[in-house]
Design a protein around this motif. Structure first.
Motif, PDB file in Angstrom:
ATOM      1  N   GLU A 142       0.838  -1.194   0.000  1.00 26.37           N
ATOM      2  CA  GLU A 142       0.000   0.000   0.000  1.00 26.37           C
ATOM      3  C   GLU A 142       0.874   1.246   0.000  1.00 26.37           C
ATOM      4  O   GLU A 142       1.878   1.320   0.727  1.00 26.37           O
ATOM      5  CB  GLU A 142      -0.911  -0.002   1.229  1.00 26.37           C
ATOM      6  N   ASN A 143       0.529   2.212  -0.832  1.00 25.06           N
ATOM      7  CA  ASN A 143       1.311   3.454  -1.017  1.00 25.06           C
ATOM      8  C   ASN A 143       2.687   3.186  -1.627  1.00 25.06           C
ATOM      9  O   ASN A 143       3.565   4.039  -1.581  1.00 25.06           O
ATOM     10  CB  ASN A 143       1.487   4.197   0.312  1.00 25.06           C
ATOM     11  N   GLY A 144       2.856   1.995  -2.209  1.00 24.43           N
ATOM     12  CA  GLY A 144       4.135   1.648  -2.813  1.00 24.43           C
ATOM     13  C   GLY A 144       4.037   1.479  -4.316  1.00 24.43           C
ATOM     14  O   GLY A 144       3.296   2.190  -4.999  1.00 24.43           O
ATOM     15  N   THR A 145       4.783   0.497  -4.847  1.00 24.13           N
ATOM     16  CA  THR A 145       4.867   0.299  -6.296  1.00 24.13           C
ATOM     17  C   THR A 145       4.726  -1.181  -6.643  1.00 24.13           C
ATOM     18  O   THR A 145       5.339  -2.041  -5.998  1.00 24.13           O
ATOM     19  CB  THR A 145       6.212   0.811  -6.844  1.00 24.13           C
ATOM     20  N   LEU A 146       3.934  -1.453  -7.667  1.00 27.40           N
ATOM     21  CA  LEU A 146       3.807  -2.808  -8.213  1.00 27.40           C
ATOM     22  C   LEU A 146       4.323  -2.794  -9.641  1.00 27.40           C
ATOM     23  O   LEU A 146       3.843  -2.031 -10.480  1.00 27.40           O
ATOM     24  CB  LEU A 146       2.347  -3.264  -8.194  1.00 27.40           C
ATOM     25  N   LYS A 255      -5.516   1.363  -3.284  1.00 27.80           N
ATOM     26  CA  LYS A 255      -4.522   1.325  -2.207  1.00 27.80           C
ATOM     27  C   LYS A 255      -3.383   2.314  -2.443  1.00 27.80           C
ATOM     28  O   LYS A 255      -2.343   2.235  -1.785  1.00 27.80           O
ATOM     29  CB  LYS A 255      -3.932  -0.090  -2.102  1.00 27.80           C
ATOM     30  N   ASN A 256      -3.588   3.212  -3.399  1.00 26.87           N
ATOM     31  CA  ASN A 256      -2.575   4.227  -3.733  1.00 26.87           C
ATOM     32  C   ASN A 256      -1.244   3.585  -4.119  1.00 26.87           C
ATOM     33  O   ASN A 256      -0.173   4.002  -3.684  1.00 26.87           O
ATOM     34  CB  ASN A 256      -2.365   5.196  -2.560  1.00 26.87           C
ATOM     35  N   ILE A 257      -1.331   2.547  -4.934  1.00 28.71           N
ATOM     36  CA  ILE A 257      -0.139   1.826  -5.394  1.00 28.71           C
ATOM     37  C   ILE A 257       0.135   2.202  -6.843  1.00 28.71           C
ATOM     38  O   ILE A 257      -0.757   2.138  -7.688  1.00 28.71           O
ATOM     39  CB  ILE A 257      -0.354   0.298  -5.298  1.00 28.71           C
ATOM     40  N   LYS A 258       1.363   2.599  -7.119  1.00 26.33           N
ATOM     41  CA  LYS A 258       1.745   2.919  -8.491  1.00 26.33           C
ATOM     42  C   LYS A 258       1.947   1.626  -9.263  1.00 26.33           C
ATOM     43  O   LYS A 258       2.710   0.743  -8.854  1.00 26.33           O
ATOM     44  CB  LYS A 258       3.036   3.743  -8.518  1.00 26.33           C
ATOM     45  N   LEU A 259       1.266   1.494 -10.384  1.00 25.38           N
ATOM     46  CA  LEU A 259       1.355   0.287 -11.209  1.00 25.38           C
ATOM     47  C   LEU A 259       2.215   0.563 -12.428  1.00 25.38           C
ATOM     48  O   LEU A 259       1.919   1.444 -13.229  1.00 25.38           O
ATOM     49  CB  LEU A 259      -0.039  -0.168 -11.643  1.00 25.38           C
TER      50      LEU A 259
END
Length: 289
Positions: A142-146, A255-259
């Protein structure tokens, strides 16, 4: 008839001589079965936690290490228990199959951005496994990067007909391939893995690729194939993969995740990372992260 017979015996004698200097492997495994555990939820294997092992498919003899989370890591991180907020999902290319982990694109990206990356990639994974992994670990990133690394064969695997767990028995057969199976199912692979001549040719090509000229040719081939490759041109595949990616994006966005989506073209399947490709491949990813 005499001419063909003479050619046959000449090749046979050459093979016997070459085998003395380039002995083929007695047994070839795609992967080492004892290093795997079955993950029922994923419908596929994953590495056993904290393993120290060697994979040898006849040409690439590489050490394999996993952390406490069953993810492939560099040797120094074998005791890692941390799941970072930068996660990679992918198959053998992202796993770094055939490479020391230090030469994999995931590890090199980690060094470039000076951040730890959790690499959940594994040989044979596809959209079904990616989907399960993202949902399993969504709260951890969450709040990270995928980073989703899709190869060309993944792009049709989101279709309903293929979006399912793999069959354990089928995977077992794929891992343990006998000489007999290779000979009848893939003669080229048989020659490559089980003959001295095949080993000589492959070893020579590998050495040539490490030269400046060889690397230049390989890099130019990569550029051309990258420009020509249109992995979404198949209408059915395009429709289903985009629908699936939209669902993933909706989930990560909540989840505010950068894709970050990476499409790995067919030209790169034999070896994801080649010296010289770095500037092309990493530039945009580093900027995104």
């Amino acid at each position: 008839f005499i001419f063909l017979t003479s050619i046959f015996f000449t090749l046979l004698i050459m093979e016997l001589i070459i085998k003395k200097y380039y002995p083929p492997e007695k047994k070839v495994y795609q992967y080492v079965r004892n290093d795997f555990i079955w993950d029922k939820n994923l419908g596929n294997f994953k590495l056993k936690p904290n393993i120290k092992t060697v994979w040898n498919n006849g040409y690439n003899v590489k050490e394999i290490y996993s952390d406490s989370l069953s993810n492939r890591v560099a040797k120094k991180n074998i005791n890692n228990k941390e799941f970072t907020n930068i996660m990679v999902v992918g198959d053998s290319q992202s796993f770094g199959h055939g490479l020391a982990y230090e030469d994999s694109w995931v590890h090199n990206l980690s060094l470039l951005i000076d951040k730890k990356i959790t690499n959940t990639a594994f040989p044979g994974y596809g959209p079904y496994q990616y989907d399960k992994l993202v949902k399993r670990h969504i709260s951890k990133i969450e709040n990270g990067t995928l980073i989703m690394a899709l190869t060309d064969n993944d792009l049709c695997s989101a279709r309903i007909s293929e979006f399912r767990p793999h069959n354990l028995n089928d995977l077992e057969k794929y891992i343990n391939i006998s000489k007999k199976n290779y000979f009848f199912e893939s003669p080229i692979k048989y020659l490559r893995y089980y003959t001295g001549t095949g080993k000589l040719i492959y070893s020579s090509l590998k050495q040539f690729q490490n030269t400046k000229l060889g690397n230049y040719i390989y890099l130019e081939y990569y550029k051309k194939n990258k420009l020509k490759e249109d992995p979404l041109r198949n209408g059915d595949c395009k429709k289903t993969i985009i629908q699936w990616l939209k669902k993933i994006h909706k989930l990560t966005n909540s989840k505010n995740i950068k894709l970050i989506l990476i499409i790995i073209p067919h030209a790169q399947r034999p070896m994801m990372l080649s010296k010289g490709i770095e500037n092309i491949f990493y530039k945009d990813i580093v900027n995104e992260i």
